[in-house]
Write a protein that holds these residues in place. Sequence first.
Motif, short mmCIF file in Angstrom:
data_model
loop_
_atom_site.label_atom_id
_atom_site.label_comp_id
_atom_site.label_asym_id
_atom_site.label_seq_id
_atom_site.Cartn_x
_atom_site.Cartn_y
_atom_site.Cartn_z
N LEU A 136 -14.40 7.75 11.13
CA LEU A 136 -15.16 8.41 10.07
C LEU A 136 -14.21 8.95 8.99
CD1 LEU A 136 -17.77 9.65 8.90
CD2 LEU A 136 -17.36 11.65 10.38
N GLY A 137 -13.15 9.59 9.44
CA GLY A 137 -12.17 10.10 8.50
C GLY A 137 -11.53 8.98 7.69
N ALA A 138 -11.26 7.84 8.35
CA ALA A 138 -10.66 6.70 7.64
C ALA A 138 -11.59 6.16 6.58
CB ALA A 138 -10.30 5.61 8.64
N PHE A 139 -12.90 6.08 6.89
CA PHE A 139 -13.88 5.61 5.91
C PHE A 139 -13.94 6.56 4.71
CE2 PHE A 139 -16.03 2.73 9.01
CZ PHE A 139 -16.12 1.62 8.17
N ILE A 186 -9.44 15.14 2.59
CA ILE A 186 -10.35 15.59 3.66
C ILE A 186 -10.48 14.51 4.73
CG2 ILE A 186 -12.76 16.14 4.20
CD1 ILE A 186 -12.90 17.50 1.41
N GLY A 187 -10.67 13.26 4.30
CA GLY A 187 -10.78 12.15 5.25
C GLY A 187 -9.54 12.00 6.10
N LEU A 188 -8.38 12.16 5.48
CA LEU A 188 -7.11 12.06 6.21
C LEU A 188 -7.03 13.13 7.30
CD1 LEU A 188 -4.37 10.58 6.24
CD2 LEU A 188 -3.52 12.33 4.69
N ASN A 189 -7.46 14.34 6.97
CA ASN A 189 -7.41 15.43 7.95
C ASN A 189 -8.42 15.24 9.08
OD1 ASN A 189 -5.47 17.77 7.11
ND2 ASN A 189 -6.37 17.03 5.20
N ARG A 241 -4.73 1.94 9.03
CA ARG A 241 -4.25 1.53 10.35
C ARG A 241 -5.07 2.15 11.48
NH1 ARG A 241 -2.15 -1.71 12.62
NH2 ARG A 241 -0.28 -0.89 13.58
N LYS A 242 -5.86 3.18 11.16
CA LYS A 242 -6.69 3.82 12.18
C LYS A 242 -7.74 2.86 12.75
CE LYS A 242 -4.74 7.83 11.56
NZ LYS A 242 -3.77 7.39 10.55
N PHE A 243 -8.09 1.82 12.00
CA PHE A 243 -9.10 0.88 12.49
C PHE A 243 -8.59 0.08 13.70
CE2 PHE A 243 -10.55 1.71 8.17
CZ PHE A 243 -11.89 1.95 8.39
N THR A 244 -7.29 0.15 13.96
CA THR A 244 -6.74 -0.46 15.18
C THR A 244 -7.35 0.19 16.43
OG1 THR A 244 -4.66 -0.84 14.03
CG2 THR A 244 -4.60 -1.01 16.42
N ILE A 245 -7.67 1.48 16.34
CA ILE A 245 -8.11 2.22 17.53
C ILE A 245 -9.44 1.71 18.09
CG2 ILE A 245 -8.67 4.51 18.42
CD1 ILE A 245 -6.78 5.66 16.28
N LEU A 255 0.83 -1.20 0.00
CA LEU A 255 0.00 0.00 0.00
C LEU A 255 0.87 1.25 0.00
CD1 LEU A 255 -2.70 -0.96 2.65
CD2 LEU A 255 -3.02 -0.86 0.18
N SER A 256 0.31 2.33 -0.51
CA SER A 256 1.00 3.62 -0.40
C SER A 256 1.03 4.03 1.08
CB SER A 256 0.27 4.69 -1.22
OG SER A 256 -0.99 4.98 -0.64
N LEU A 257 2.05 4.85 1.43
CA LEU A 257 2.18 5.27 2.82
C LEU A 257 0.93 5.98 3.36
CD1 LEU A 257 5.87 6.49 3.11
CD2 LEU A 257 4.78 4.76 4.53
N PRO A 258 0.35 6.94 2.62
CA PRO A 258 -0.84 7.61 3.17
C PRO A 258 -2.01 6.66 3.39
CG PRO A 258 0.15 8.95 1.44
CD PRO A 258 0.84 7.63 1.41
N MET A 259 -2.28 5.75 2.44
CA MET A 259 -3.40 4.83 2.61
C MET A 259 -3.12 3.82 3.72
SD MET A 259 -5.90 5.85 1.10
CE MET A 259 -6.83 4.51 1.81
#
Length: 292
Positions: free
Chosen positions: A118-121, A262-265, A86-90, A77-81
């Motif tokens: 939400l941002g990750a989705f 936007i989702g990343l932010n 990985r946020k779903f770990t939380i 995967l690309s670094l940003p994706m």
Amino acid sequence: FFSFLSVKYLFMLFSFPSPMFLGIGQMAATILILYVSKLNKIVHFPDFDKSIPVKLFPLPLIYVGNHISGLSSTSKLSLPMFTVLRKFTIPLTLLLEIIILGKRHPLSIIVSVFTIILGAFIAAGSDLSFNLEGYTFVLLNDIFTAANGVYIKQKIDPKELGKYGVLFYNACFMVVPTVIISFSTGDFEQATHFQHWTNFLFVFQFILSCFLGFLLMYSTVLCSHYNSALTTTVVGAIKNISIAYIGMLIGGDYIFSMLNFIGLNICMAGGLRYSFLTLRGSNKHAQPGDEE
């Protein structure tokens, strides 16, 4: 950050084909560093006895699953994706803390966690470089990471194995099975026949990745020792701010999308909100002399 960046460029610049072999190298580095440190009385952990496997279980299985799935997802995967998914770990860590450790979290913390999701989705839904295999590996890695963090918090009691003992015996128990799996899947053969072993830059990068892998594991265990498993996970998400944005600039594999950006932010805003709430709660309840 440097550990993820080192592994990413090992796979991207040199097209190294064997993430499992790199995992073996990181386990070997962990064993070597901690064993030499124990001999020189720099660190302390108990000598092996028959009770240690019982005390550790199921951490070794979770450890190797976390290791292999993490390296595999980083390579695909690309670094940003990678940092977004990985946020779903939380939320997984939040859920496992409730189930295994019996912890309860205030509503404000839960809201900040779900802001991150939400941002990750939003970001993942607009990914223009969709890779099913990479997504599968990173979601498996989320599950293993959440379970690893919660069980480490449960088992790093200084009166038992302690943080160094957990790291050392995890690596010892799983390095041989991982070598066997690597042989049986052809991963080991691919690694040994890799053409760049005579390239000094590649060898240096490989060794650096092994030792940075140990540093990443040690810092994660240390953070869990002094804080909660959930805080360790969110701190990792905040750390990924630098990975995500630097990956956009120098990674070369990020495909820009306004929705993705936007989702990343939103992810980052939720993570910062969690950090603020946690630090405020710590300051409110801290007593003079508290170790944390």
